[in-house]
Design a protein around this motif. Structure first.
Motif, PDB file in Angstrom:
ATOM      1  N   TRP A 151      -5.673  -1.998  -5.271  1.00  0.00           N
ATOM      2  CA  TRP A 151      -5.473  -2.997  -4.221  1.00  0.00           C
ATOM      3  C   TRP A 151      -6.169  -4.319  -4.526  1.00  0.00           C
ATOM      4  CZ3 TRP A 151      -1.964  -4.431  -1.337  1.00  0.00           C
ATOM      5  CH2 TRP A 151      -2.184  -5.284  -0.253  1.00  0.00           C
ATOM      6  N   LEU A 180       0.830  -1.208   0.000  1.00  0.00           N
ATOM      7  CA  LEU A 180       0.000   0.000   0.000  1.00  0.00           C
ATOM      8  C   LEU A 180       0.866   1.260   0.000  1.00  0.00           C
ATOM      9  CD1 LEU A 180      -2.851  -1.030   2.477  1.00  0.00           C
ATOM     10  CD2 LEU A 180      -3.109  -0.535   0.030  1.00  0.00           C
ATOM     11  N   ILE A 204       0.773   4.339  -2.619  1.00  0.00           N
ATOM     12  CA  ILE A 204       0.633   5.734  -2.188  1.00  0.00           C
ATOM     13  C   ILE A 204       1.725   6.589  -2.814  1.00  0.00           C
ATOM     14  CG2 ILE A 204       0.828   7.281  -0.179  1.00  0.00           C
ATOM     15  CD1 ILE A 204      -0.570   4.932   1.399  1.00  0.00           C
ATOM     16  N   LEU A 262      -8.695   1.120   7.366  1.00  0.00           N
ATOM     17  CA  LEU A 262      -9.927   1.462   6.649  1.00  0.00           C
ATOM     18  C   LEU A 262     -10.450   0.250   5.868  1.00  0.00           C
ATOM     19  CD1 LEU A 262     -12.008   3.559   5.589  1.00  0.00           C
ATOM     20  CD2 LEU A 262     -10.380   4.017   3.732  1.00  0.00           C
ATOM     21  N   GLU A 284      -2.975   3.329   7.919  1.00  0.00           N
ATOM     22  CA  GLU A 284      -4.336   3.860   8.069  1.00  0.00           C
ATOM     23  C   GLU A 284      -5.260   3.298   6.985  1.00  0.00           C
ATOM     24  OE1 GLU A 284      -5.495   5.513  10.642  1.00  0.00           O
ATOM     25  OE2 GLU A 284      -3.486   5.394  11.501  1.00  0.00           O
ATOM     26  N   LEU A 285      -4.766   3.192   5.760  1.00  0.00           N
ATOM     27  CA  LEU A 285      -5.580   2.604   4.696  1.00  0.00           C
ATOM     28  C   LEU A 285      -5.898   1.145   5.001  1.00  0.00           C
ATOM     29  CD1 LEU A 285      -4.194   3.983   1.299  1.00  0.00           C
ATOM     30  CD2 LEU A 285      -6.412   4.410   2.356  1.00  0.00           C
ATOM     31  N   LEU A 334      -8.451   7.368  -3.234  1.00  0.00           N
ATOM     32  CA  LEU A 334      -8.965   6.076  -2.763  1.00  0.00           C
ATOM     33  C   LEU A 334      -9.037   5.020  -3.861  1.00  0.00           C
ATOM     34  CD1 LEU A 334     -11.644   7.144  -0.152  1.00  0.00           C
ATOM     35  CD2 LEU A 334      -9.401   6.110   0.257  1.00  0.00           C
ATOM     36  N   VAL A 352      -7.462   1.813  -2.988  1.00  0.00           N
ATOM     37  CA  VAL A 352      -8.173   0.683  -2.370  1.00  0.00           C
ATOM     38  C   VAL A 352      -9.360   0.194  -3.192  1.00  0.00           C
ATOM     39  CG1 VAL A 352      -7.443   1.210  -0.025  1.00  0.00           C
ATOM     40  CG2 VAL A 352      -9.573   2.164  -0.873  1.00  0.00           C
ATOM     41  N   THR A 385     -10.379  13.108  -3.161  1.00  0.00           N
ATOM     42  CA  THR A 385     -10.380  11.992  -2.213  1.00  0.00           C
ATOM     43  C   THR A 385     -10.660  10.679  -2.929  1.00  0.00           C
ATOM     44  OG1 THR A 385     -11.100  13.465  -0.444  1.00  0.00           O
ATOM     45  CG2 THR A 385     -11.431  11.094  -0.102  1.00  0.00           C
ATOM     46  N   ALA A 419      -0.295   4.138   4.753  1.00  0.00           N
ATOM     47  CA  ALA A 419      -0.634   2.768   4.358  1.00  0.00           C
ATOM     48  C   ALA A 419      -1.246   2.009   5.532  1.00  0.00           C
ATOM     49  CB  ALA A 419       0.600   2.042   3.837  1.00  0.00           C
TER      50      ALA A 419
END
Length: 179
Positions: free
Chosen positions: A78, A11, A15, A38, A34-35, A71, A74, A67, A32
């Protein structure tokens, strides 16, 4: 499940590659983590990132678009990385294991006693498994910290107060079809 460290590093790489992201390696690594939290929270609640698109009011369109672009890490990149590696996020794997056990007992209920104890069923997949245990011929669900002495007026108030410590248990009992 993919390991926590591998996930965080992959991640972080995404980023660092994201347009308009001038993150240092340390910043990308923290972001990463924090992601990853989430992602796990979304899986735990069985939420779909595809629903992000329509969440923000039109007033926030420009900021929200930025945003959503970020994102995509993800929502698009991802999932492709996980698929290529044949892995799942840890929370998605946990959901799959709980769902598989629920389905197995649905098909072929055990005849021996089964006790689910110590869980509040705060995760939907765990609540589903606990509901299955409650329906088994010798299934028992033991709830931690349930106040069985609470009067009916107070109990009805608890059902409306998501800050009350018994609220989650009230939701689980409703899910189990129990009073």
């Amino acid at each position: 499940a993919i390991s926590g460290m591998e996930r965080q590093l992959l991640l972080a790489r995404l980023i660092r590659q994201a347009p308009d992201m001038a993150a240092t390696p340390a910043q990308a690594t923290r972001l990463a983590a924090e992601l990853a939290r989430l992602i796990d929270a979304a899986h735990a609640e069985r939420l779909d990132f595809a629903r992000l698109e329509g969440l923000a009011p039109e007033d926030y369109a420009d900021h929200w678009r930025l945003t959503l672009d970020f994102l995509k890490i993800v929502t698009e990149h991802w999932p492709a990385i996980l698929a290529a590696r044949g892995r799942l996020d840890p929370a998605a794997r946990r959901n799959a294991v709980l769902a598989a056990q629920t389905a197995a007992w649905e098909r072929d209920p055990p005849t021996r006693p089964v006790i689910a104890a110590g869980s509040t069923g705060s995760l939907p997949a765990a609540a589903d498994l606990m509901a299955m245990v409650s329906r088994l011929p010798q299934g028992v669900v033991v709830l931690p910290g349930l106040d069985p002495e609470m009067d009916e007026v107070t109990w009805e108030a608890v059902k409306e107060d998501d800050a009350h410590p018994q609220y989650g248990l009230s939701r689980l009992l409703a899910r189990l079809g129990a009073e």
